[in-house]
Motif scaffolding. Structure first.
Motif, PDB file in Angstrom:
ATOM      1  N   GLN A 264      24.624  54.054  23.106  1.00  0.00           N
ATOM      2  CA  GLN A 264      24.301  52.718  22.601  1.00  0.00           C
ATOM      3  C   GLN A 264      22.900  52.687  21.993  1.00  0.00           C
ATOM      4  O   GLN A 264      22.688  52.132  20.910  1.00  0.00           O
ATOM      5  N   HIS A 265      21.943  53.289  22.703  1.00  0.00           N
ATOM      6  CA  HIS A 265      20.561  53.313  22.227  1.00  0.00           C
ATOM      7  C   HIS A 265      20.453  54.045  20.891  1.00  0.00           C
ATOM      8  O   HIS A 265      19.867  53.556  19.927  1.00  0.00           O
ATOM      9  N   ASN A 266      21.033  55.227  20.828  1.00  0.00           N
ATOM     10  CA  ASN A 266      20.877  56.042  19.632  1.00  0.00           C
ATOM     11  C   ASN A 266      21.633  55.481  18.432  1.00  0.00           C
ATOM     12  O   ASN A 266      21.207  55.649  17.292  1.00  0.00           O
ATOM     13  N   LEU A 267      22.732  54.800  18.687  1.00  0.00           N
ATOM     14  CA  LEU A 267      23.452  54.168  17.576  1.00  0.00           C
ATOM     15  C   LEU A 267      22.592  53.092  16.906  1.00  0.00           C
ATOM     16  O   LEU A 267      22.641  52.917  15.690  1.00  0.00           O
ATOM     17  N   VAL A 268      21.812  52.380  17.708  1.00  0.00           N
ATOM     18  CA  VAL A 268      20.891  51.378  17.147  1.00  0.00           C
ATOM     19  C   VAL A 268      19.905  52.052  16.205  1.00  0.00           C
ATOM     20  O   VAL A 268      19.638  51.577  15.095  1.00  0.00           O
ATOM     21  N   VAL A 269      19.357  53.205  16.635  1.00  0.00           N
ATOM     22  CA  VAL A 269      18.398  53.938  15.809  1.00  0.00           C
ATOM     23  C   VAL A 269      19.064  54.475  14.554  1.00  0.00           C
ATOM     24  O   VAL A 269      18.535  54.340  13.451  1.00  0.00           O
ATOM     25  N   PHE A 270      20.236  55.090  14.721  1.00  0.00           N
ATOM     26  CA  PHE A 270      20.944  55.684  13.583  1.00  0.00           C
ATOM     27  C   PHE A 270      21.334  54.628  12.550  1.00  0.00           C
ATOM     28  O   PHE A 270      21.436  54.919  11.358  1.00  0.00           O
ATOM     29  N   ARG A 271      21.550  53.388  13.019  1.00  0.00           N
ATOM     30  CA  ARG A 271      21.957  52.308  12.123  1.00  0.00           C
ATOM     31  C   ARG A 271      20.777  51.462  11.650  1.00  0.00           C
ATOM     32  O   ARG A 271      20.940  50.337  11.187  1.00  0.00           O
ATOM     33  N   GLY A 272      19.587  52.005  11.784  1.00  0.00           N
ATOM     34  CA  GLY A 272      18.403  51.337  11.266  1.00  0.00           C
ATOM     35  C   GLY A 272      18.006  50.075  11.986  1.00  0.00           C
ATOM     36  O   GLY A 272      17.397  49.171  11.399  1.00  0.00           O
TER      37      GLY A 272
END
Length: 373
Positions: A264-272
């Motif tokens: 969940q955390h990394n998806l936020v980063v990957f999606r800007g």
């Protein structure tokens, strides 16, 4: 039916042979605790131990083994409870206090961990635990003292490499890991640690090469797949990283809560930053980068006050944290016309910029989670 048969259906010799085979097969099917432990199948071992405990079967040191298995499964709360219960017994082995300290350490209860560890015997395990606690307490004098007690054995050297990593001394950590790997080619997980260090040094392509060695043998590793996705984020873009992360989503167990939070955390980063306000706040005390990434999100939204609230009490320990705290103070100083905040920002920038080994560019936040070993 077979259970009612009183006489052999064939000649006695053949029947005896058949019965022997059946007895052997039954013997093979009985799960043995030693086999599970030798295979490092801690879930299987824990299942056997609990079955025996509930069935009233006496097993020597069963409670100790249950704590051991729970700890290695990452269930540190369960391990803590088992070890605490053992310490209440008059015949409790004194080394249990150190085991309890290790469980408390992984639960983030550092003061309690130190108190428990000091009740145990002076062993290398106790020294390693106190070594890590000194780092957590930022006690340099104690840290150096425990450092001097480390020996040239694998466990102690891995502990030292871990401290080097957490203090941003990545090349020193790499040197230790590579030296151990030369002596122990089957320690495949060390390739992940080396890859983590190269990631931190911005050598993302080298990190990928080292990581591939591990993924060939362990293709479903959560930490390795996450790091691979983070390398793709740095080398390519968020979309490429998200594609890699889907492999992790597919294999993650429904009970593996930590993997879910990491994804969940990394998806936020990957999606800007998409979904930052929904995902990141609950993870602030779970994933260290969550706080930093939420600060960056607020900065991008020009919400400087919220960014400052999140970072004002953070004691920076890494170049990224120093830089980000400097950026927030600089932005706030300009926004409200405060020379004090601008001076604080200048001090943070000088601390990082004045060190050749620590001089790094400001990034949009790390998509990679630090791994506790």
């Amino acid at each position: 039916m077979l259970l009612s048969r009183m006489k052999p259906a064939v000649a006695g010799e053949a029947s005896t042979s058949s019965n022997e085979k059946k007895r052997k097969n039954k013997t093979k099917k009985i799960p043995r605790l030693e086999d599970y432990l030798n295979q490092r199948d801690y879930l299987g071992a824990l299942t056997v131990l609990e079955f025996q405990r509930n069935g009233g079967v006496s097993v020597e040191h069963a409670d100790l083994w249950i704590g051991f298995c729970a700890f290695h499964l990452g269930d540190h709360k369960r391990a803590m409870e088992e070890y605490k219960a053992l310490t209440l017994r008059p015949e409790c082995p004194v080394e249990v206090w150190v085991y309890l300290g290790c469980s408390l350490f992984f639960l983030g209860l550092y003061k309690e961990a130190e108190e428990a560890a000091l009740k145990g015997p002076k062993t290398q395990l106790q020294n390693r635990l106190l070594f890590h606690l000194a780092h957590k307490f930022s006690d340099e004098k104690k840290l150096m003292g425990f450092h001097q007690n480390l020996e040239d054995v694998t466990e102690d050297q891995l502990s030292l490499a871990s401290i080097h990593y957490m203090r941003s001394h990545y090349q020193e950590a790499i040197d230790i890991y590579k030296r151990i790997l030369l002596q122990n080619r089957d320690f495949l997980a060390l390739n992940v640690y080396v890859a983590l260090c190269y990631y931190k040094l911005d050598y993302y392509d080298v990190s990928q090469e080292v990581l591939a060695v591990y993924l060939q043998s362990i293709p479903d590793s959560t930490i390795a797949l996450n790091l691979k996705a983070c390398n793709h984020f740095r080398l390519y873009n968020g979309k490429a990283a998200e594609t890699e992360l889907k492999n992790l989503i597919d294999i993650s167990s429904s009970s593996f809560q930590f993997a879910k939070e990491l994804i969940q955390h990394n998806l936020v980063v990957f999606r800007g930053g998409e979904g930052a306000l929904q995902v990141l706040p609950p993870l602030i005390d779970v994933i260290s980068e969550a706080r930093l990434n939420l600060v960056i999100y607020y900065l991008r939204q020009d919400d400087i006050q919220e960014a400052y609230k999140l970072i004002k009490d953070l004691e920076p320990t890494t170049p990224q944290e120093y830089i980000l705290k400097g950026v927030v103070n600089a932005a706030l100083g300009q926004d409200i016309g405060s020379r004090d905040h601008l001076k604080i920002a200048q001090q943070f920038f000088q601390l990082v910029g004045g060190s050749a080994s620590e001089c790094v560019p400001l990034s949009a936040g790390s998509a990679h989670l630090h791994v506790s070993r």
